[in-house]
Scaffold this active site. Structure first.
Site, PDB file in Angstrom:
ATOM      1  N   TYR A   1     -15.414  -2.629   8.028  1.00 51.62           N
ATOM      2  CA  TYR A   1     -14.065  -2.119   8.308  1.00 51.62           C
ATOM      3  C   TYR A   1     -13.690  -2.382   9.769  1.00 51.62           C
ATOM      4  CZ  TYR A   1     -10.312   1.441   8.574  1.00 51.62           C
ATOM      5  OH  TYR A   1      -9.114   2.114   8.751  1.00 51.62           O
TER       6      TYR A   1
ATOM      7  N   GLY B   1       0.820  -1.217   0.000  1.00 51.35           N
ATOM      8  CA  GLY B   1       0.000   0.000   0.000  1.00 51.35           C
ATOM      9  C   GLY B   1       0.846   1.255   0.000  1.00 51.35           C
TER      10      GLY B   1
ATOM     11  N   ASP C   1       2.734  -1.683  -4.462  1.00 55.39           N
ATOM     12  CA  ASP C   1       1.311  -1.303  -4.517  1.00 55.39           C
ATOM     13  C   ASP C   1       0.699  -2.019  -5.708  1.00 55.39           C
ATOM     14  OD1 ASP C   1      -0.228   1.462  -3.107  1.00 55.39           O
ATOM     15  OD2 ASP C   1      -1.264   0.190  -4.566  1.00 55.39           O
ATOM     16  N   ILE C   2      -0.625  -2.008  -5.767  1.00 50.97           N
ATOM     17  CA  ILE C   2      -1.317  -2.774  -6.815  1.00 50.97           C
ATOM     18  C   ILE C   2      -1.167  -2.095  -8.171  1.00 50.97           C
ATOM     19  CG2 ILE C   2      -3.571  -1.621  -6.531  1.00 50.97           C
ATOM     20  CD1 ILE C   2      -4.681  -4.663  -6.739  1.00 50.97           C
TER      21      ILE C   2
HETATM   22  C1  VAH Z   1     -11.369   5.933   7.620  1.00 45.54           C
HETATM   23  N1  VAH Z   1      -9.335   7.278   7.581  1.00 45.54           N
HETATM   24  O1  VAH Z   1     -11.992   6.988   7.687  1.00 45.54           O
HETATM   25  C2  VAH Z   1      -9.866   5.962   7.959  1.00 45.54           C
HETATM   26  C3  VAH Z   1      -9.617   5.756   9.427  1.00 45.54           C
HETATM   27  C4  VAH Z   1     -10.297   6.370  11.761  1.00 45.54           C
HETATM   28  C5  VAH Z   1     -10.544   6.549  10.298  1.00 45.54           C
HETATM   29  O2  VAH Z   1      -9.609   4.432   9.802  1.00 45.54           O
HETATM   30  O3  VAH Z   1     -11.874   4.888   7.307  1.00 45.54           O
END
Ligand code: VAH
Length: 317
Positions: free
Chosen positions: A141, A8, A34-35
């Site tokens: 996430y 990355g 990176d990709i």
């Molecule tokens: C996001 N910039 O917004 C990242 C980060 C805490 C935020 O993990 O997903």
């Protein structure tokens, strides 16, 4: 850290971390991957390889080719993109992480990957979130980040891999734009302040989130990786932050330089829901006590530097 492989490397953190590591450890000792490639200093100032982190074999071949002793794994989809494409996010964020951990195990590398305040959820204490607390995130996430923290702990306990990581807040920088994050508003606002004198925020006024200026984030990674392992109690998930701020506070700071700056709001319900599920402020005491974490930039110093550096960057275009 002597010979470092980064994934990355063209991302928001990677673009600056690659250059900082090349300054500290020597350009030829930092292999950026990176990709995709790019016509920029990351690709032109030292070894660069195209790498899709979901291809573990290719990652291992690069690690062996350059005889790396450190793997810094940054490649990932951020929160808003991950929420839009959850299965792709699982495959890249978790598939890439497992591949990177396996390379670190087989090649006996020291290992770093970032976690995030996104690893917390609505049931986590919102103010001064403790280092050790409830982690039930409601985003893909966040699921990736909690799983990643646990997986890195496992590779340390089971295989002795020297894994380390930080729970980053929103990171603000002027070199490479962020992409697909919930905290991206805090970067966009500075660009628009200089370009148009106004900004329409997709995050509502009064939404407090932890933030940090990129120079502090880069220093935190290096300081943690160089820290005495025997002092580390929490290896893969140190809370780190410099400030807890909301859009109106950034706007007020920008007005000290651009008095006519205006902010208005068009809230994005998806990214607002993500932001509302995260803490308002986190407690970085463990990082301070275990390896001397310290942030140099507050909102005033960050805003001054961002506007100065962005002015130069935009004028050069
Ligand atoms: C996001 N910039 O917004 C990242 C980060 C805490 C935020 O993990 O997903």
């Amino acid at each position: 850290m002597k010979k470092i492989l980064l994934t990355g490397a063209l991302g928001q953190i990677g673009s600056e971390l690659t250059m900082k590591l090349r300054e500290v450890y020597g350009a030829n000792n930092v292999i950026a991957t990176d990709i995709r490639s790019a016509e920029n200093e990351v690709v032109q100032s030292g070894p660069f390889e195209i790498l899709d982190v979901t291809d573990g074999k290719a990652m291992h071949e690069i690690a062996v080719k350059y005889k790396v002793d450190t793997l810094i794994h940054l490649a990932a989809l951020l929160s808003a993109t991950a929420e839009a494409m959850p299965l792709l996010a699982w495959n890249i964020n978790m598939g890439g992480l497992v591949n990177a951990l396996e390379v670190a195990r087989e090649e006996r590398c020291q290992f770093f990957t970032p976690s995030s305040i996104g690893a917390f959820g609505p049931s986590t204490p919102k103010e001064k979130t403790p280092q050790d607390t409830i982690q039930r995130p409601t985003t893909m996430y966040g699921v990736n980040k909690v799983s990643g923290e646990l997986l890195c702990d496992y590779y340390f306990q089971k295989f002795g891999v020297d894994t380390r990581g930080l729970r980053f807040p929103g990171l603000i920088s002027y070199v490479a734009p962020p992409g697909g994050g919930t905290t991206d508003y805090a970067v966009e606002i500075y660009y628009d302040a200089l370009k148009t004198g106004k900004y329409t925020s997709f995050i509502a006024a009064g939404t407090f989130m932890d933030m940090m200026y990129m120079p502090d984030a880069l220093q935190a990674i290096i300081t943690l990786m160089e820290a005495d392992a025997s002092k580390l109690i929490h290896r893969n998930s140190f809370n780190v932050t410099a400030m807890s701020i909301e859009p109106e506070q950034i706007a007020a700071e920008i007005r000290k330089t651009i008095p006519s700056f205006k902010i208005d709001y068009q809230v994005d319900p998806i990214r607002q829901r993500i932001a509302d599920s995260w803490p308002n402020s986190i407690d970085p005491t463990a990082a301070k006590e275990e390896w001397g974490f310290k942030a140099e930039f507050n909102l005033e110093a960050m805003t001054k530097d961002m506007l100065e550096k962005l002015k130069e960057k935009l004028a050069a275009k």
